[in-house]
Structure formats: structure tokens, C-alpha cells
Design a protein around this motif. Structure first.
Motif, PDB file in Angstrom:
ATOM      1  N   GLN A   1     -12.665  25.551  -1.850  1.00 28.79           N
ATOM      2  CA  GLN A   1     -13.458  26.684  -1.353  1.00 28.79           C
ATOM      3  C   GLN A   1     -13.764  27.602  -2.520  1.00 28.79           C
ATOM      4  O   GLN A   1     -13.150  27.507  -3.586  1.00 28.79           O
TER       5      GLN A   1
ATOM      6  N   GLN B   1     -13.654  29.372   7.109  1.00 27.67           N
ATOM      7  CA  GLN B   1     -14.764  30.319   7.197  1.00 27.67           C
ATOM      8  C   GLN B   1     -16.046  29.636   7.661  1.00 27.67           C
ATOM      9  O   GLN B   1     -16.337  28.506   7.268  1.00 27.67           O
TER      10      GLN B   1
ATOM     11  N   PRO C   1     -16.028  21.877   1.123  1.00 24.63           N
ATOM     12  CA  PRO C   1     -16.699  22.713   2.132  1.00 24.63           C
ATOM     13  C   PRO C   1     -17.843  21.922   2.747  1.00 24.63           C
ATOM     14  O   PRO C   1     -18.414  21.041   2.096  1.00 24.63           O
TER      15      PRO C   1
ATOM     16  N   ARG D   1     -16.346  23.417  12.830  1.00 23.61           N
ATOM     17  CA  ARG D   1     -15.978  24.370  11.778  1.00 23.61           C
ATOM     18  C   ARG D   1     -16.821  24.142  10.524  1.00 23.61           C
ATOM     19  O   ARG D   1     -16.289  23.934   9.431  1.00 23.61           O
TER      20      ARG D   1
ATOM     21  N   ASN E   1     -18.766  25.110   7.424  1.00 21.58           N
ATOM     22  CA  ASN E   1     -18.533  26.255   6.554  1.00 21.58           C
ATOM     23  C   ASN E   1     -19.790  27.033   6.209  1.00 21.58           C
ATOM     24  O   ASN E   1     -19.738  28.242   6.001  1.00 21.58           O
TER      25      ASN E   1
END
Lengths: 509, 509
Positions: free
Chosen positions: B98, B116, B335, B367, B369
Motif C-alpha cells: 500500500q 482502504q 492494491p 474491498r 482499493n
């Protein structure tokens, strides 16, 4: 258009309609189920429900029901009944994990529970809406139309119940017309009346005419919707229906009806705890009346808009409630009912589309076993929308494809296609594409994939307008499924006799 | 309306807009992630990609890129580069799990990766559409308007890139205007140009003016979209941009652009295998150029309509592809970018609503990113819709609420409310509701929750019409975020100088 073209078109439409009706197949959901709660979270919601049942209790407004509860070990004080955990677990544990509901076309009998997802139309709308005539009170003709649409869709597995309220029929006898219409105009499984004990008994009697009295005690022919008058109340009508259906071993969906902030606390966790207590208490009662009665753990849970007090559909809170409810039902080994194509919108606009999928996708991913309101719902359930119904069916078709998951076979990995297509090449002409051309991808008939230019040439219609056309084609091409004339006559006789009797009964308002 | 009322209203709108812009906060997704594939399934798609890389290879149309690949151990034959698994794993393993992308308002810097979820507007639309003016070619004014809308929404975390193509600006210099507009009219992180090496270098130079040359080498200020020209091709423009950005340590999203049936096989599994091979090859190249370059595993994967050849958005196949892609990226510790509010619809009708959520909900549950196209997308991405943008933002708001999950605290379980409300009572007046009234439920401003009667009184507007009004309010109330005059002047100087230089360059078509 020439007459011959028109006739060919009508013939093709009838053929398509018949083929669609024949190919209905419930979703077998073997994909991973989305589990929102941890085991500890599940336990907290279970414990909270047990505490509600032990400390606050549930009101049952029927003396016989309270006597049954007392005889089986519940603590009855006035109208309120208190349960301890062992009592709940003992009786809830007697319910079957899954069961088969009979349809008069045996190919359309459905399994409720396990990895099966059964989709049924909207329920209970007093109004209908379409592009041509706007919003109006529903009639028996509307009711029949929606039965026909449900019959014609390969993605609707169940004829439902009170799809719309036939407000042009007397309130005392319309249940007879509704049950008859499900039988006459469709051949999928359907729901019984819950508006009173005698109405439930009529539903059972009519099911006996169609299926035989013994057959429906082996496997239920009715799946009926018992609503809890939340918070923490079972009213006399629902209890009367429960007694009739349990004694006839007909299936029931026990559904607390909770809008968080109104009939439940202003938190999802509190509302879930209350729902859990209410559902389990009713399920336990069913099992006390008749051990092994098929029951479904039901959830109708969303929140109100705290500014206006109106219900909100498609909310993120309702999604959370749905996943958690499904998970709790699995904990108890019970089939689950929840979700649907909910919307607060007044017509099938963008809001309706967004909101409907916001609930329907979680409904599938929670592996909901029985989905009422899977098509047609508008305006917080006050309206059954004609165009909304056929648009919703497109999404249901997509969800059938989704639920098949991914094929990871050697054939699907397509190495011969990679060998055939150079960098920058096109796969359309490959042998691999030819092998998969027919059934590769789901195609939504009502969704426009044309270029902007072609779309303009076609009249620049939005999806509401396209659905209106499709709807008219479907209803024009509808042909009823065959029904044994003896059965039909017996049903008509029964209805005639009952309508005469009911006309003589006193009705209080 | 009186002038005073009008002024009060404008002040309130400005206040709301400013507050919204300040409160942007990316989604932290700690709910369970939906995993469609088994570990064995994941392995099969990995193995298939490795086989494609070893047997069929990827074309790189840039001699320097091929030389770099060869120097680092790849097998280069003509334009085609073959990779073995160890080589891929070695270099893909060098990418960070990340990273943080800088925004000129430090509060708006975003973490890309981990738990995130960062939402960005639609990208690349040559047309815009609204209720008043219909569909038309996009201009720089449209570009600025969408930057403003992204700045104003608390649910959009990133200013994006080529939100629309400003077709009224020369193609050779419009990248300068776009980068400047992101900086001037918003204060969120943004994307650089990828249309050529020099354009990428301009993006880097302008980022250096805003953030400083050293700072952007510590943490990237640009996140740029590298598209693979699938099948199995990296073209010269994209490779030129990759070289510039990797050497400046700016972040890139490496995205195969695949419509199954056209640029990929007519199966999702085959298309995923190809995508995986293409993405990993490009990511490996980035790491060979500059180890540790921040990269994102990108997926833009849907299918064509096999009858018309048109792309289909919102399809069930694309949902399956999305979940599987996200899972593969996690396997590689990268990511993930994918999904968005995709639709094939020409205007924000029911189709647009249904299709958009059919992809956006899976986007969140996977999820993802970084979500490009999280608002505004219409007509297969050819159109950025004004009303669609603000309607999409309502759903993004709901997804923020959804991602917070369920509060199972004692307070949320609401026992004091149960003690206060008798069976059949109402929770609205309870002390518990009073404590939670303010922030209990998400409220979508553009979705109508009124009664049918009230809705009629309000003008019986559909959500498209309501969004049109909201949009005008937003743009009217917009005020630009403060920008250091020295920085603005330096940017203007740079642009002036570059536009003069570019005017003298030969341009071939």
C-alpha cells in the motif's frame, strides 16, 4: 405491419411465453454465503433475544394460543408470555431444516431451505401503477394479470399470495378469488390467506381440492405469511391462522414487521434482537401446536426516515439487518425469508433501480431461501408496478447467472483461444467463441446496449417505456396452463357455496 | 422568494458545500471481504496466467522497454516477451502493499491499498449529458464542473483524471488544462496524463511545482492509468508513460481493458487468466525500471453482447470477474482497482440505477482499493452524466454507512428502549431514540421518501429531475479552495511555456 407478420409475431411471442413458463428453475446457491457477523456477534444477538423473551415477553391475543403455550411450559401472565432459552430451543429445534412446497405443476414444486433460493412476486399492494394509467386502486383483473406475469417469467419460482389487493371484490370473500386465481391462471406454488381463521380454512380446503387432503399433510401446498404486529405482539387474526395452518401441517413464514425507529429501536442491533425474539416465539408456538410444522424464519426489517417518519427502502441499514437475520436463521437451522426489490420510489425511475438492487443483491448473497417482493414493489409496498415487475425480472435473470458462479474447467480457461488469437487480435471468430456463443452471457432484453445513434433511431426510449411494451406483449401472448375441468368445477362449487354462507354472516367493522 | 430568503439559502448551501468538502473520508472496510474463489480456484487462475506468460507472451511495442525486460531475465523474441513464474514473482514482489498518494490539501491525501476504499469520478468520457441540454461533446467547462462536483462531495475521495475529454481544447495541450483544473478547482488527489511520454513528464513537472520534487519521490502525487491494449499488448504511448512515471516514482494502475468475447475469450475464467497475465507483466516491468514503484493491479473487465457486439455493463459476468480479480490482487499483495457505477443506459433511468448498483455493491464487497468511475458513468463510458454523478453520490453515501457495519454494543442493543416500550408501542419518543436521533440512519437527499400525495404536491418529479435541481444548487454554491498565488502563477507560467513549445512541434495524425 401485415396481418401475417402480426400473426407470426403473436405465435412467436406465445411460443416464447410457453417456453419461459416451462423453464423455471429455482436458484441453487452454492457460492460462498456472505456472513456479516462474527460468531460472537451472532451469539450476542441470540443472547439479547433470549433476554427479551425472558424479561419482557411477547403478547399473544388469543386465549387458546396462551393455553397451549402455558401447557408446554411457558410462563403466562395476562396476555404476556415469557419464555426461557431451553423452552425456545426445544420447540424451535422441532422445525424441519427444509421442506418441499407442492405446486399443481409438479415440475414447479419448490424446496424451501438449504441452498435453494425461491423468488416470489410483491405481496399486499393496495394500488397498481403503469405508464398508461398511472396509479390506481388494484382490482381482481390486476391480480390476475400479475399471476400471469409471474407464471410467464422463468425467473419467478412462486405465484406468491396477495400480489395486489383486489379492492373491487368484497373484503370478506376476496381471499377465495385470490386463491382461485393462483390456481387457474398459473401453475406455480402459492400462498394461503391469513386474514382470519375461516379464510385460512378456506385456503386449506381449496388446496385439498387440488392436491388431495392426504397429500398436503405429507408435503404442504400452502406457504402463508404470518406477520408479527411488532413490537412484541401476535394479534388474534394471525393466531387464528397459525392454528389452522399448523393443524393442517401447512407451511408458514413467521415475520416480524419492523421499521427501526418506529416498531423497533433506532439501532439495527436492537431491532435485530427484537425481531429474533418475536420470530422464535411464534415458531415455538407452531411446533407446540403440531411438531414438525414447516416454518420459515422471516424478516421484514428496514428503518424509518427520522425526519418524516416514512419508511425507507434500499437503505444500508436494511442490508446489514438482512445479512444478520439470514445468519441467525441458519444458526437455528431454519429456512430464511427476507429481502426483495424494495424501493420508496413512486415510479420505475433511477431511484427505483438503485434501491431495488441495493437490497436484492444482498438478498441473494445472504442465500435467502424465500424472497417475497422479488418483483413489482414500488412506493414502500403500497404499489405493485407493472413495468417495475418486468424490469425486476431482468435483474432476477442476471442473478440466476451470477449464482451459477465461475466455471474453471480447462475448456473455460480457453487455451485454444489464446493459441489462436495473436496480440491485438479479436476472439469473436475463434473456435472457442463458436462453441460458447449460444449461452455465454446473460442478455437482458429490456436493457439497452445499442449505440446512442441506434437508440435514438429506436425512439430514444427509457427503460420504463421499453418495459411498458414488453408487458403488453407478455399479457397479449399469455395462454393459461391446462387445469383439470373437474378440479376447476369443484373449486368453483366451493367458492359459490362459501360466498353464499359468508353473505349471511355478520361482519363488524 | 424574497432576496433575504434567497441570500440565506445561498449562504446555507455554501456552508453545506464547504462542510461536505471538508468531511471527505475514504472508506475503511473492516467487514468480511466476499471471496468468490476457493484457494484452488485462485491457484488455477494463477497457473493459467503463468502458462500464458510462458507460452504465448506479451507484446511490448517499445525497444527500451524490451531491453529492460531482457536485461532483467525475460525471454524476448521480436516484440514478444516471455516470462517464467520465478521472474514474475521476484519483480511483482517488489511492489509496495500500500502507499499514500498526496493531495494538495493534506487532509485529503489517500492511502491506496489494505483496508482502504478510495472513490474517484468517471474517467475518459468524450461526451456529457444532462436534462437541460441532452448529450453533447464535453468541453473544458464541463471538465471543471465535474472537478467541482467531485470536490464538493464528501463521498468522492479523489479528483480523478480525464473525467471528461475537454474536446474544445487542442488535443496536444489539453492535458495541461486538465492537470491544472484538478489543482485549481479542487484539493483532492488526482491523476496524471498517459497520452504520451512528454505529457506524463508535464504531469510530473506540475506536481513538482505544487508539492516539491523531493516530496513526490517520497510519496507519489500522481496515480495514473496505464491501459493494456488487450489482448497481450502494451503500446508505445503507455510504455512511454510507464517509463516516465516509474522513474519519477509516481504511482500507476496497470489495467488490462478486456471485454470478454472481443479482447478476451468468451468465458470469464479465460478472460481472468489473460487479464492476470497482462497485469502482472506490466507490474513486473514497472519494478524492473524502479524497484518499489507504487502500482495498483487494475481490472476493467466485462463482456460484450454477443448479438450486437456492444459492451454490456452491470452484467452478472462482470460481477464474477470483479470478485475474482480482487482476490487475485490480494494473493499478490497488490492494491486493487476495479468496478464502478457502470451502465449501458443512455440516461439516468431505471436501467442506469439497476446496472450501477449491480457492479458498485460488489466493488465495495470485494474491498476494491481504488474505484475509478464511482460516479457519473453512462452509455458504456462514452458519457459523463451530470445528474448521474449526483445520483451515484447518494449510493456512495449509503455505502459509507454500510461499510461501518453493525454496532453490537450494549447501547445499540437498546434494553432501556425495550423496557420503556410496551407491546404495540412506538419507539420514536423513547430516551434511546432521542440519544440516537441525529445520526441513526443515512438519509439520501435525492431519493424520495414522501407519501404519494406529498410527492404529487411537490411536482411528481422523478429522480432525474430532482438530481438536476440539486446539481444546479451545488454548482451555484461552489467556491474554490484557496490556492497559493505563487503556486498558481508558477503553474500558469509552466503551461504558457509548454503550450508555446508544443505549438512549434510537428504533430502527426
Amino acid at each position: 405491419m401485415s396481418d401475417a407478420t402480426e400473426r407470426r409475431r403473436a405465435r412467436r411471442a406465445r411460443h416464447t411465453a410457453a417456453a419461459a413458463a416451462q423453464h423455471m428453475k429455482p436458484i441453487t446457491y452454492d457460492l460462498p454465503v456472505y456472513e456479516l457477523l462474527s460468531r460472537a456477534g451472532e451469539q450476542r444477538l441470540h443472547d439479547a433475544a433470549m433476554r427479551i423473551l425472558a424479561e419482557f415477553g411477547i403478547d399473544f391475543y388469543d386465549a387458546e394460543a396462551r393455553a397451549i403455550l402455558k401447557d408446554h411450559g411457558a410462563d403466562v401472565r395476562g396476555d404476556t408470555v415469557f419464555f426461557d432459552e431451553a423452552l425456545i430451543q426445544k420447540y424451535v429445534g422441532l422445525a424441519p431444516r427444509q421442506f418441499t412446497q407442492l405446486a399443481r405443476n409438479p415440475a414447479n414444486s419448490v424446496t424451501i431451505g438449504g441452498n435453494q433460493v425461491v423468488l416470489a412476486p410483491v405481496y399486499g399492494a393496495p394500488f397498481v401503477q403503469d405508464l398508461d394509467r398511472g396509479r390506481r386502486e388494484a382490482t381482481l383483473e390486476d391480480f390476475r394479470n400479475f399471476v400471469k406475469l409471474a407464471y410467464l417469467s422463468p425467473y419467478i419460482h412462486h405465484s406468491g399470495g396477495t400480489i395486489v389487493e383486489p379492492t373491487d371484490e368484497p373484503v370478506w370473500t376476496r381471499h377465495l378469488d385470490m386463491v382461485f386465481s393462483h390456481i387457474k391462471y398459473g401453475d406455480k406454488a402459492f400462498m394461503g390467506s391469513v386474514t382470519s381463521g375461516p379464510n385460512a380454512a378456506d385456503s386449506v380446503a381449496m388446496a385439498e381440492i387440488v392436491f388431495g387432503a392426504d397429500a398436503i399433510r405429507e408435503q404442504p401446498a400452502l406457504l402463508s405469511l404470518i406477520n408479527v404486529s411488532s413490537p412484541r405482539r401476535y394479534d388474534e387474526r394471525m393466531l387464528a391462522a397459525i392454528k389452522v395452518y399448523a393443524r393442517a401441517r401447512q407451511a408458514m413464514i413467521i415475520t416480524p414487521f419492523i421499521l427501526a425507529g418506529a416498531m423497533g429501536p433506532t439501532t439495527i442491533a436492537g431491532t435485530l434482537a427484537q425481531q429474533n425474539a418475536e420470530a422464535l416465539a411464534g415458531i415455538a408456538l407452531c411446533q407446540m401446536i403440531e411438531p414438525g410444522t414447516p416454518v420459515v424464519y422471516g424478516s421484514f426489517l428496514t428503518n424509518i426516515d427520522l425526519q418524516s417518519g416514512s419508511p425507507v427502502f434500499g437503505s444500508p441499514e436494511s442490508q446489514i439487518g438482512l445479512y444478520a437475520s439470514a445468519q441467525l436463521s441458519r444458526r437455528y437451522g431454519l429456512p430464511f425469508r427476507g429481502g426483495g426489490m424494495f424501493s420508496s420510489a413512486k415510479l420505475p425511475d433511477a431511484q427505483a433501480g438503485y434501491e431495488s438492487v441495493m437490497v436484492m443483491l444482498p438478498t441473494i448473497m445472504a442465500r435467502t431461501n424465500f424472497v417475497l417482493h422479488a418483483a413489482g414493489w414500488l412506493e414502500n409496498g403500497l404499489v405493485s408496478g407493472y413495468e417495475k415487475f418486468v424490469l425486476d425480472c431482468e435483474i432476477l435473470g442476471m442473478l440466476h447467472t451470477w449464482a451459477r458462479g465461475i466455471d474453471l474447467s480447462d475448456e473455460a480457461l480457453a487455451f485454444d483461444a489464446f493459441a489462436e488469437v495473436p496480440p491485438g487480435g479479436h476472439y469473436l471468430g475463434t473456435a472457442h467463441t463458436m462453441r460458447h456463443f449460444r449461452d455465454a452471457f446473460y442478455r437482458a432484453e429490456l436493457f439497452d446496449y445499442n449505440s446512442s445513434e441506434q437508440w435514438e433511431l429506436n425512439g430514444a426510449e427509457d427503460s420504463y417505456t421499453r418495459a411498458n411494451k414488453k408487458l403488453k406483449q407478455l399479457l397479449a401472448a399469455y395462454e393459461p396452463p391446462a387445469l383439470d375441468p373437474g378440479v376447476e368445477e369443484a373449486l368453483a362449487d366451493y367458492m359459490r357455496r362459501r360466498k353464499e354462507q359468508i353473505a349471511l354472516e355478520p361482519h363488524d367493522f
